[in-house]
Design a protein around this motif. Sequence first.
Motif: not given
Length: 850
Positions: A455-466, A486-492, A509-513
């Motif tokens: 589909e030639r499409l990239d997607t960003v996810w948040l992964l819980d390492p635990r 990303t910056g020191r505060d990981v939000n983008t 992209v902001e790391l917010t669902p």
Amino acid sequence: MVTSAWSTVAATEEAQPASPREISAGLRVSSSGLMLTPDGEWAVFSTTKGQGMVNLTTGKMANVKSGWTFNASTPVGSWDPAGEIFAFRNRREGRYALTLWPLGADPDSKEVREVFEFPRKLYPRLPPVWSPDGSVLYFVLNQNLPWPKSHPDDDNPPTSDNNVVLELSGDYDTDPKRRRFEKEYEEAYAESNRSLILALDVASGRVGLLAKGNDIDEIYLSPDGRSLAAMQVKRNSDEKLSGSWSQQYLGDVYLLATDDIPVSELPEIDLEGLEDRVAGWSDFRGERIDPVLTDVPTNNTNTFLPPFSMGTNGNPALVWSPDSHYIAYASVGRSSTGDVYLFEPSSGTVRNLTKDVALAEEGKGLGYGENLTHVYDSPRFGFLFNPLWMPDSKSLLAVGKSDVWSIPVAAGEAPRNLTADQPQETIRILPARNLREVALTDEGLAAIVTRQRLERLDTVWLLDPRTGENTLVAEMEVWTNLTLTTGRDVNTLVTTGQTAESAMNLRSVELTPGAEPRWLTTFNGQLAERRYPRSKQLAWTTPDGYKGFGLLYLPDEASPDNQVPLIFRGYPSENFSQVDERAEDGARFYDDSLHGLLSEGMAVLFADIPMSDTGVYENPSQQIADGVNAAMDAVLATGFVDEDRMGIMGASYGGIMVNVMLSRTNRFKAGASLAGLSNWVADYMGGGDVSGYYHEYGQGRFVKQLWEDPQRYVEASPIMNFDKIETPLLIVHGEYDRRVPVRHAWESFKALKHLNKNVIFARYLRKGHNTGIEAHRRVQGWFREHLLGGEAITAAADQGSFMFGGSATDGGEGEPEGGDPTPEPTTPGVPPAPPNTPPTPETEPSGTAR
């Protein structure tokens, strides 16, 4: 559901056609070297015309300085620990300088300091590395020296009386490394560079010598600032690995103490007059240094193209643990195990952390974990990216065969697959600013990027390492580059990305669902308003079970009710997909050649020709034929192509592909072979500038030498079946091609002429391996004649070429009398080239692939 930006583009009456010249000339962001300021407010990047910054919140551009350039294959520079000063190697007006750029300062102000100018004979290999307190910058200078003269007084240029070059072998030859470098000790090794590790006192500007070595690829300072690891890369070391493994990159790791002596007491060195031909490692005292790790498989020079383990794309080869106790790395390449290793400097022990991990036999997509050739489905190509540390130094995260694995350091604990239930292929884990650790949000979540290649499409996810829980953030609508930051505060998350209708730009992209991705830059934004050709992605499987993918570009009028001619373009043996290549090119894929063919109403298929591993013999010509036929069957199944009007073209190894196909099938109505060959036996005896292992373990794939199994070379040579060719063939070759010498074109032409076949040979007198756009226009005319019924192209020479026609060509110049393969051109105004005229510099590629 957001649709892919690579979806078929519908042509509109209002939209103007895209111009290849407009695309190539436009400003764009470089695909590497992206980083954020420590506060996460600004993105620092490079463009084709200079260096710039953009504010992530406001989109404001700042500090774009024309002429500030740097090597885009490595990170552009580094921020001091306080995040206030950016240090980078600047190349301006033909010279390099180590430059300190305070955040927000005007480029022309006195606040911007060039603290060290590099001598012209030395070049900076890497971005500088800051000490934890920001007082010292460490950097590497390499000196690549020319070969010494055979005689000290040999300064005279060749003349009619002195015009000889000796080529030596056997007892007459000497070790070239001994001739180029003097070994300090027997075990010393040097490939091409003398390397200096220097330390600069930021306050005073004083530079001192920390160590000398050779071929340093990268340096890595421990988080506590007390130890610096340096990697020497040994390329093509057949002294260490023979046969197919000789193309493996190997690394030796050296460890230097940085707290033994202050920079003010390090010895200074005269760099201006330096000509150091020494092979060996020594510290600032002149004492020998031995490696702590030897022969670490880090990459493969031929079958593994993306240099994942060489420190590019924000992915260092060695990663220090946050507590400075360990160094982790991935073993990558033909001779590797494909595992993650842990080195403990204090004890000198090395452990394989993933030896018991059972990776999936196949990945989840056409990724670097499951590429075109089956070698990528082997354990050796398991963990391609180097791992990233969790902040507690107790575990790492790494991508292995399209999945994210949590790898504990403690003995006896087993790695866990965190994305076993994730249907998409993981291509990247977002690293922290230090490039050693996983970037974690306040909730302790890691960001990963997955790819749906079909589909030639990239997607960003948040992964819980635990727990391994995945939460969708956003579909990026672009094909992202592997550079993430990303910056020191990981939000983008910020990356470089593009669509088929745009130039390379910055995407965030902001790391917010549920977040909406947005463009940070819009260079060459007018391209999105242009009209582009429709494209369809195709997939197929060869008789050997290899997967092939391709992109079919269609003219506007093509439909199942209006079938159009097709031009097949392929290049066998590459280990990346045409899908990847075209996607990563973005709008730049729309070059003059493709534009010209589509404008004539001909469809174009860019196709993968999957081949066996370069160390496996499976009759390369048969594999080419099987791959092309499978691709052609797939394109005919679309219903858009007229089976009776198909042509095939290719250059270099693609030219070999054309010769193979026309000697085995009549399904094509015309062929164009550019810079190809047809006789592997003849090529073995003098194949241009390719390396010695090219035929056995390179693209040739014959594994054995000619004398061991000559039949292999004979069976694979298209010239042995030239008597079966019924398809008109245009042969195009540059007179000064060093990669595939022009004699190969003469051999093919003379054979076909002798057989009374329809053939034209266009020899470009001022060209090398790349014959340029004029040759492609001739090819376009050739297909216009044979597939569209257009006017026959003339056999008369035009500027820059000299043509010979076979028996069925009217008006040909014919073969020169006496069979001389270097006749004088007859075109008025084009004088003969002098015998030692080199090819045009930009036309000669580097490396050993064809």
